[in-house]
Design a protein around this motif. Sequence first.
Motif, mmCIF file in Angstrom:
data_model
loop_
_atom_site.group_PDB
_atom_site.id
_atom_site.type_symbol
_atom_site.label_atom_id
_atom_site.label_comp_id
_atom_site.label_asym_id
_atom_site.label_seq_id
_atom_site.Cartn_x
_atom_site.Cartn_y
_atom_site.Cartn_z
ATOM 1 N N GLY A 1 0.817 -1.209 0.000
ATOM 2 C CA GLY A 1 0.000 0.000 0.000
ATOM 3 C C GLY A 1 0.849 1.257 0.000
ATOM 4 N N LEU A 2 1.967 1.231 0.741
ATOM 5 C CA LEU A 2 2.876 2.384 0.723
ATOM 6 C C LEU A 2 3.454 2.599 -0.664
ATOM 7 C CD1 LEU A 2 4.601 4.566 2.220
ATOM 8 C CD2 LEU A 2 6.303 2.757 2.585
ATOM 9 N N ALA A 3 3.894 1.534 -1.316
ATOM 10 C CA ALA A 3 4.469 1.658 -2.655
ATOM 11 C C ALA A 3 3.444 2.179 -3.650
ATOM 12 C CB ALA A 3 5.023 0.303 -3.107
ATOM 13 N N ILE A 4 2.217 1.682 -3.576
ATOM 14 C CA ILE A 4 1.168 2.153 -4.484
ATOM 15 C C ILE A 4 0.858 3.624 -4.243
ATOM 16 C CG2 ILE A 4 -1.263 1.871 -5.095
ATOM 17 C CD1 ILE A 4 -0.930 -1.111 -4.494
ATOM 18 N N ALA A 5 0.812 4.024 -2.971
ATOM 19 C CA ALA A 5 0.541 5.429 -2.648
ATOM 20 C C ALA A 5 1.646 6.327 -3.188
ATOM 21 C CB ALA A 5 0.393 5.593 -1.136
ATOM 22 N N ILE A 6 2.904 5.918 -3.039
ATOM 23 C CA ILE A 6 4.015 6.712 -3.572
ATOM 24 C C ILE A 6 3.900 6.839 -5.082
ATOM 25 C CG2 ILE A 6 6.511 6.688 -3.953
ATOM 26 C CD1 ILE A 6 6.842 5.550 -1.165
ATOM 27 N N THR A 7 3.533 5.748 -5.742
ATOM 28 C CA THR A 7 3.438 5.762 -7.204
ATOM 29 C C THR A 7 2.386 6.749 -7.695
ATOM 30 O OG1 THR A 7 4.124 3.443 -7.284
ATOM 31 C CG2 THR A 7 3.017 4.348 -9.232
ATOM 32 N N PHE A 8 1.185 6.672 -7.145
ATOM 33 C CA PHE A 8 0.085 7.473 -7.675
ATOM 34 C C PHE A 8 0.057 8.893 -7.116
ATOM 35 C CE2 PHE A 8 -1.380 3.205 -8.632
ATOM 36 C CZ PHE A 8 -1.848 3.369 -9.922
ATOM 37 N N LEU A 9 0.687 9.131 -5.981
ATOM 38 C CA LEU A 9 0.712 10.493 -5.443
ATOM 39 C C LEU A 9 1.796 11.348 -6.080
ATOM 40 C CD1 LEU A 9 0.104 9.969 -1.605
ATOM 41 C CD2 LEU A 9 -1.525 10.689 -3.347
ATOM 42 N N PHE A 10 2.883 10.708 -6.531
ATOM 43 C CA PHE A 10 4.032 11.501 -6.960
ATOM 44 C C PHE A 10 4.483 11.224 -8.393
ATOM 45 C CE2 PHE A 10 4.289 11.107 -2.351
ATOM 46 C CZ PHE A 10 4.444 12.429 -1.979
ATOM 47 N N PHE A 11 4.246 10.046 -8.929
ATOM 48 C CA PHE A 11 4.845 9.690 -10.208
ATOM 49 C C PHE A 11 3.826 9.259 -11.246
ATOM 50 C CE2 PHE A 11 8.118 8.384 -6.980
ATOM 51 C CZ PHE A 11 8.844 9.568 -7.102
ATOM 52 N N ALA A 12 2.571 9.714 -11.127
ATOM 53 C CA ALA A 12 1.546 9.367 -12.111
ATOM 54 C C ALA A 12 1.046 10.594 -12.855
ATOM 55 C CB ALA A 12 0.382 8.645 -11.427
ATOM 56 N N HIS A 13 1.839 11.681 -12.892
ATOM 57 C CA HIS A 13 1.516 12.935 -13.590
ATOM 58 C C HIS A 13 0.354 13.684 -12.922
ATOM 59 C CE1 HIS A 13 4.426 11.810 -16.410
ATOM 60 N NE2 HIS A 13 3.671 11.066 -17.212
ATOM 61 N N SER A 14 -0.755 13.026 -12.703
ATOM 62 C CA SER A 14 -1.918 13.696 -12.103
ATOM 63 C C SER A 14 -2.164 13.103 -10.726
ATOM 64 C CB SER A 14 -3.158 13.501 -12.978
ATOM 65 O OG SER A 14 -3.397 12.119 -13.173
ATOM 66 N N SER A 15 -1.681 13.783 -9.691
ATOM 67 C CA SER A 15 -1.809 13.285 -8.329
ATOM 68 C C SER A 15 -3.188 13.589 -7.769
ATOM 69 C CB SER A 15 -0.746 13.931 -7.442
ATOM 70 O OG SER A 15 -0.988 13.655 -6.083
ATOM 71 N N PRO A 16 -3.770 12.678 -6.985
ATOM 72 C CA PRO A 16 -5.051 12.974 -6.333
ATOM 73 C C PRO A 16 -4.972 14.154 -5.365
ATOM 74 C CG PRO A 16 -4.580 10.620 -6.280
ATOM 75 C CD PRO A 16 -3.350 11.304 -6.768
ATOM 76 N N LEU A 17 -3.749 14.455 -4.893
ATOM 77 C CA LEU A 17 -3.588 15.590 -3.985
ATOM 78 C C LEU A 17 -3.510 16.915 -4.727
ATOM 79 C CD1 LEU A 17 -0.968 14.171 -1.461
ATOM 80 C CD2 LEU A 17 -3.428 14.416 -1.141
ATOM 81 N N GLU A 18 -3.310 16.859 -6.027
ATOM 82 C CA GLU A 18 -3.120 18.086 -6.803
ATOM 83 C C GLU A 18 -4.442 18.819 -6.950
ATOM 84 O OE1 GLU A 18 -1.142 19.469 -11.060
ATOM 85 O OE2 GLU A 18 -1.720 17.404 -10.683
ATOM 86 N N SER A 19 -4.410 20.121 -6.715
ATOM 87 C CA SER A 19 -5.606 20.953 -6.846
ATOM 88 C C SER A 19 -5.736 21.551 -8.235
ATOM 89 C CB SER A 19 -5.572 22.078 -5.805
ATOM 90 O OG SER A 19 -4.384 22.848 -5.946
#
Length: 309
Positions: free
Chosen positions: A254-272
């Motif tokens: 889960g940590l690895a998946i979170a790192i992948t999609f939060l920082f290295f997937a171009h469009s982060s869910p945290l991005e406003s």
Amino acid sequence: MSHSNNNYDVVVDVDAEGDLGHTDLQDDLEFHSSNFEDGQSRKNKVAPDGGSLLPGGARRSSQSGKSFLWSISFYAQFFDVDTNEVLKRCYAAVFPRANFLDVLEGNPDLYGPFWLATTVVVILFMTGTINQYLGETGHKHFVYDFKLLSGGAGLMYGYTAVIPIALWGALKWFGSESANLLECWALYGYANVIWIPVAIISWSPFRLLNYIFVGVGFAISAIFLLRNLYPVLSSTDKQTSKILLVVVVALHAGLAIAITFLFFAHSSPLESNPNQPDPAPPANDQPPPAGDDKGAGGAEQLVRMLLLR
């Protein structure tokens, strides 16, 4: 000649040849208050074992007995390492040859885990921002999204601090006597060292390449955790140890998946999405959108010109 026992000195007079001779022990024995433990000898007296508010190694048992939660010395004992020891432990986490608990030598620390997690947070923010910049096109001005920084801090600090506590509590609940909270913190903290090189090289705009890098980091850190946690988890019953192993691997995945999609997937869910491109202006031959005051004013002027003709 003297002998000390129970805080008394026994003094016996002996002649030069060591012959008691005429000495009557019952009449000539003298008892004096003992000072045998004064000075340096008292300092070398072995202190009794004492408990610790936080479970640590034997090295800390005597130190923490006289320390309290509100004293600096209580927390200083958890940072009692130098740079060489931290580097040695980081190397042992990436290239394990012996059990990491043996590398700790009974002195688990929180200094390395704290700064490793902090370094990972900063590098993830930097490389994640670069990754988003390379993935964005058609923008006049790129705006940094600091939600990535707060999100990364919550992710890494939370994982490194909370998961070891939960694991230690579960081991204690199932009757493990070898569970140690400080060692769990140190183990998970030094496992984060692999995310530093992974974060540095995972800034490319190619998603598949980033996923491969994160997958390699996950594999190395997961093997490190399982190799060192297995002896502790196996102290519980067989069924419980299997469940705990699966939970450890799942949480780490889960940590690895979170790192992948939060920082290295171009469009982060945290991005406003502060970098949304400006809307294209309407073509000249298209009618103005409804409700547009400027369009309505232009139409009114056109009607007046036709009527005046």
